[in-house]
Each structure stands twice: as C-alpha cells, then as structure tokens.
Design an enzyme around this catalytic site. Sequence first.
Site, PDB file in Angstrom:
ATOM      1  N   HIS A 213       0.877  -1.100   0.151  1.00  0.00           N
ATOM      2  CA  HIS A 213       0.030   0.016  -0.030  1.00  0.00           C
ATOM      3  C   HIS A 213       0.737   1.251  -0.048  1.00  0.00           C
ATOM      4  CE1 HIS A 213      -2.216  -2.896   2.429  1.00  0.00           C
ATOM      5  NE2 HIS A 213      -3.128  -2.466   1.650  1.00  0.00           N
TER       6      HIS A 213
ATOM      7  N   ASP B 117       2.406   1.626   3.314  1.00  0.00           N
ATOM      8  CA  ASP B 117       3.165   0.496   3.869  1.00  0.00           C
ATOM      9  C   ASP B 117       4.673   1.507   3.807  1.00  0.00           C
ATOM     10  OD1 ASP B 117       1.049  -1.030   4.371  1.00  0.00           O
ATOM     11  OD2 ASP B 117       1.386  -2.071   2.662  1.00  0.00           O
TER      12      ASP B 117
ATOM     13  N   MET C  88       2.609  -5.778  -7.455  1.00  0.00           N
ATOM     14  CA  MET C  88       1.192  -5.220  -7.485  1.00  0.00           C
ATOM     15  C   MET C  88       1.531  -3.987  -6.472  1.00  0.00           C
ATOM     16  SD  MET C  88      -1.056  -5.359  -4.856  1.00  0.00           S
ATOM     17  CE  MET C  88      -1.798  -6.669  -3.757  1.00  0.00           C
TER      18      MET C  88
ATOM     19  N   GLU D  11     -10.946  -6.257  -4.983  1.00  0.00           N
ATOM     20  CA  GLU D  11     -10.998  -7.154  -3.842  1.00  0.00           C
ATOM     21  C   GLU D  11     -12.182  -7.244  -3.290  1.00  0.00           C
ATOM     22  OE1 GLU D  11      -7.571  -7.565  -1.727  1.00  0.00           O
ATOM     23  OE2 GLU D  11      -8.163  -8.683   0.015  1.00  0.00           O
TER      24      GLU D  11
ATOM     25  N   LYS E 129     -14.925  -8.133   0.222  1.00  0.00           N
ATOM     26  CA  LYS E 129     -14.875  -8.938   1.499  1.00  0.00           C
ATOM     27  C   LYS E 129     -16.470  -8.351   1.969  1.00  0.00           C
ATOM     28  CE  LYS E 129     -12.260  -8.440   5.791  1.00  0.00           C
ATOM     29  NZ  LYS E 129     -11.218  -7.993   6.332  1.00  0.00           N
TER      30      LYS E 129
ATOM     31  N   GLU F   5      -9.650 -12.906  -2.512  1.00  0.00           N
ATOM     32  CA  GLU F   5      -8.971 -13.399  -1.019  1.00  0.00           C
ATOM     33  C   GLU F   5      -9.711 -14.529  -0.648  1.00  0.00           C
ATOM     34  OE1 GLU F   5      -7.180 -10.876   1.863  1.00  0.00           O
ATOM     35  OE2 GLU F   5      -7.959 -12.114   3.298  1.00  0.00           O
TER      36      GLU F   5
ATOM     37  N   HIS G 170     -11.683 -14.042   2.305  1.00  0.00           N
ATOM     38  CA  HIS G 170     -12.956 -13.502   2.336  1.00  0.00           C
ATOM     39  C   HIS G 170     -13.976 -14.272   1.651  1.00  0.00           C
ATOM     40  CE1 HIS G 170     -10.433  -9.434   2.275  1.00  0.00           C
ATOM     41  NE2 HIS G 170     -10.078 -10.239   3.245  1.00  0.00           N
TER      42      HIS G 170
ATOM     43  N   ASP H 274      -5.138 -13.373  -3.429  1.00  0.00           N
ATOM     44  CA  ASP H 274      -4.510 -13.440  -2.185  1.00  0.00           C
ATOM     45  C   ASP H 274      -4.836 -14.688  -1.552  1.00  0.00           C
ATOM     46  OD1 ASP H 274      -4.133 -10.544  -2.556  1.00  0.00           O
ATOM     47  OD2 ASP H 274      -5.341  -9.923  -0.984  1.00  0.00           O
TER      48      ASP H 274
ATOM     49  N   ASP I  32     -12.010 -11.750  10.224  1.00  0.00           N
ATOM     50  CA  ASP I  32     -10.853 -12.143   8.876  1.00  0.00           C
ATOM     51  C   ASP I  32      -9.578 -12.365   9.953  1.00  0.00           C
ATOM     52  OD1 ASP I  32      -9.788 -12.015   6.550  1.00  0.00           O
ATOM     53  OD2 ASP I  32      -9.119  -9.631   6.917  1.00  0.00           O
TER      54      ASP I  32
ATOM     55  N   ASP J  26      -6.812 -14.040   8.324  1.00  0.00           N
ATOM     56  CA  ASP J  26      -5.496 -13.995   7.589  1.00  0.00           C
ATOM     57  C   ASP J  26      -4.564 -14.916   7.899  1.00  0.00           C
ATOM     58  OD1 ASP J  26      -6.629 -11.844   5.902  1.00  0.00           O
ATOM     59  OD2 ASP J  26      -5.845 -10.178   7.296  1.00  0.00           O
TER      60      ASP J  26
ATOM     61  N   ASP K 186      -1.570 -12.903   1.479  1.00  0.00           N
ATOM     62  CA  ASP K 186      -2.086 -11.937   2.104  1.00  0.00           C
ATOM     63  C   ASP K 186      -2.711 -12.520   3.520  1.00  0.00           C
ATOM     64  OD1 ASP K 186      -3.022  -9.555   3.316  1.00  0.00           O
ATOM     65  OD2 ASP K 186      -4.806  -9.379   1.879  1.00  0.00           O
TER      66      ASP K 186
HETATM   67  C1  GCO Z   1      -8.070  -7.813   4.617  1.00  0.00           C
HETATM   68  C2  GCO Z   1      -7.742  -7.262   3.084  1.00  0.00           C
HETATM   69  C3  GCO Z   1      -6.287  -6.190   3.034  1.00  0.00           C
HETATM   70  C4  GCO Z   1      -6.183  -5.954   1.543  1.00  0.00           C
HETATM   71  C5  GCO Z   1      -5.124  -5.300   1.435  1.00  0.00           C
HETATM   72  C6  GCO Z   1      -5.022  -5.035  -0.213  1.00  0.00           C
HETATM   73  O1  GCO Z   1      -7.379  -8.724   5.052  1.00  0.00           O
HETATM   74  O2  GCO Z   1      -9.056  -7.481   4.889  1.00  0.00           O
HETATM   75  O3  GCO Z   1      -7.362  -8.449   2.395  1.00  0.00           O
HETATM   76  O4  GCO Z   1      -5.445  -7.041   3.549  1.00  0.00           O
HETATM   77  O5  GCO Z   1      -6.120  -7.336   0.538  1.00  0.00           O
HETATM   78  O6  GCO Z   1      -5.188  -4.265   2.269  1.00  0.00           O
HETATM   79  O7  GCO Z   1      -5.615  -3.665  -0.142  1.00  0.00           O
HETATM   80 MN    MN Z   2      -6.415  -9.219   0.765  1.00  0.00          MN
HETATM   81 MN    MN Z   3      -8.268 -10.623   4.833  1.00  0.00          MN
END
Ligand code: GCO
Ligand code: MN
Ligand code: MN
Length: 412
Positions: free
Chosen positions: A60, A63, A94, A187, A189, A223, A226, A251, A261, A263, A293
């Site tokens: 990002h 970041d 990316m 993306e 969610k 993702e 998600h 992702d 979420d 991750d 991700d």
């Molecule tokens: C999450 C999202 C983020 C996005 C990332 C890219 O875990 O809710 O996936 O991780 O992928 O911010 O914009």
């Molecule tokens: Mn993501």
């Molecule tokens: Mn996520």
Amino acid sequence: MTKVIADQFTPKKEDRFTFGLWTVGNRGGDPFGDRVRTALAPPYIVKKLSELGAYGVNLHDNDLVPFDATPAETDKIVAEFKKALKDYDMKVPMATVNLFYHPIFRDGAFTASNAKIRAFAIQKTMKAMDLGADLGASVFVLWGGREGVEVDASKNALDALKWYREGINYLCEYNAEQKYNFKFALEAKPNEPRGDIYLATTGHMLAFIETLDQPKMVGVNPEVAHEQMSGLNFYHGIAQAIDAGKLYHIDLNDQKPGRYDQDLRFGSESIKPMFHLVRLLEESGYKGSLHFDAHAYRTEDEEGVWSFALGCMRTYNILKEKARQFAGDPEIQELLRDIKAAGGTDEYGLNKYSKDKASKLKAATFDTEALAKRGLPYEKLDQLTTELILGVRGSAANSDQLRSQVKAGARV
Ligand code: GCO
Ligand code: MN
Ligand code: MN
C-alpha cells in the site's frame, strides 16, 4: 535466522511468490490488544523475503511512505527501497492504496457521503498509482475496506454504487492517460471493518465490472479467506473469475469457518479445498503472482514471522506436487475416466442451440428411471483424494500396493 529447508518444496524465484509489506510487517495488534512485534523496515523485509525465495513484495502507499511524509522524505524512502529491490533481486508486481486507516475514511472513500472525501480518495489513489508505476507494478489492487455501512438509512445503496463506479471509471481514465497499463484488481470482502461492505463477494465484483466504462482494464483479486467469511466455496469463486478471464491477482491465506478475518498462513486450516485451488491455479495456466495476504499468529516473534512466510510458500509447493501426483495417479485417473465415460456424449448438441435440434430434443424420450438409478463413485474418489493428500498414495510403490489391495477386495 530461519533455517531454509532445502528440498523440492523450497521456494524459488520462478514460483512467483509475493508478500505484502503489511503481511510480514504485521505487528500483531488486534482490537483487544497492543502490538507485540517491533516494526520491520521495508528494505529489511525485502532482504529477508528474498533470502526465503520470494519473487517480490507488494505494498500500500502508506506501507512504504507515511501518510504525512514530505516530498523530500518520500524521495529518500523510495530511493532506499528501490536500492533494496535491486540488491536482492525483488520485484513489486502489485501496488495498492490504503483507503481505510486514516480517520478521514470513517464513512468510506469512493463511497463516502462527503464529496470532498471522495475526491481526496481519488487523489490519494492517483498518487499511489504514480508510486506503483515508478516501482514497476503492473497490477493495482483496490480493496474497498471502508466502502460500506452499518446504517443503511444513512446512504442509498444505489448512490454508493454509482459513486463507486464513477471512482473506478475515473481511475481507469487516469491509467490510460498516464500510459501506466495497470490492470486493476478489485478485492471483495463481506464485512470488517464495516458492518457490511458493498460488493461483498468475487461474484458481486465480476458483475459490477461489466457495468464499468472500461471493463477490460478491471478484473478481480479474490482473497481466499474473504470468500470463506461469506460461507462460500472459494474454489468455485476463483474458477468463475478464471472463466471470465478476470483473475488478475489472488490473495492466498486461510481462515477457520465462521470467524472474523483471520488472514492465517496459507493452508493452515483448509487443506482439501486448498489442494483443489492449487490444482485449479496450476492447471488453468494462471500466470500472475501467487500473493500471500496473511500474517503470523500474535504469539510469534520475528523468527515466527519468517517461519510463517516460509510455511505459506512451502505449503503451496507441496500442494502443487500433490496436484501433479493426482494427475498421474493411475487409480484416480481411471476412476475419472470411468465417470466421464459413464456420462456419455452430447448427442443432442446442447453446445449450440438450433431450432431443428430443439424440436428433436422435445420429441426425444428418456429412460428417466434408469438414469436416476445410477450411482456415482464419488465416495471412493474423495477417499482416494484424501489419502493422496495425507501422503499415503504419494509414490508409485504406494499406488501399486493400493491397487493390488483393491483387486484383492480390500476396502479403499
Ligand atoms: C484484508 C484485506 C487487505 C487487502 C489489502 C490490499 O485482509 O481485509 O485483504 O489485506 O487485501 O489491504 O488492499
Ligand atoms: Mn487481501
Ligand atoms: Mn483478509
């Protein structure tokens, strides 16, 4: 220092594995507790990921460059980062934009009720695109984390969708005008951080893309977790994206069912569906990045972060090898051939309508009773798949042994 196990699953540059700076850089803070790890500088992350065999690193805007950095600070940070990329042979395939952290985005970015905030979100995205293009990225991800509501009375969903569309159309024009050649990847969610997020799944995104001015420029970044959060089969969702020619990025991570979420490390929970996903990615010829991700458990220190990163990549390579074994397993393949043969051929020409074919089809008679009676050997197929994943059908010797047991009437 993380010991890299050198075997056939050791990640290599040509595997195209990437991580976000925000993933290995995640410090383990959550809504209930403070951060547990210290910050890692982006050039150091580049070095460590490269040593582990990753191909690249994604980011990002914030970041790398803090929200309030001056132009001089920005130049210095970017120059140091570029040097690290060069020194450690790492790419930035990316880039994305953070439209969710700063308080200004409390009610969304492209869909904020306030027109000035919508304009600021577009401005911030254009600047993030400039940065991504400068770093050589070819995909630009848009995750609308705050593009949602808690209170539906606050905003007409049709207005929100219109603003969302206008925002992306605007950025597509900017992309074309600047000749950046980005492919945008949207993306989805379903919720978190908002109570509900617009365009909740990859399927919603695919439909929305067709309403844009330049649909070819825009695809999806599903993702895995998600889709799981929505209770959906991510293998099916990602197949639909491939079928539509829209899988521009992915992702990879994991998730326990029905939770927030998480991750989690790729393949840490959903081994069988991940196996099918890896088969799909490998066999469909997907050539994009294999981006993770996810982040390490909050229990971990820095050492644990690198174990996490290596684990994501190794599990992908292990599942890739399992996919190869599946394609070469004589018994599984014979079963699949039998299933296909029992399915017969398209004798009514359903692949393409004609008036003539339709009248023949309407006149045809079907032995419905016989067709309905027929069982399918999916129990056996799934058990063989499970055994293959669990590692008891890996080698040819194992397969031979199992085949002779089957012939001898043993239960498979
Ligand atoms: C999450 C999202 C983020 C996005 C990332 C890219 O875990 O809710 O996936 O991780 O992928 O911010 O914009
Ligand atoms: Mn993501
Ligand atoms: Mn996520």
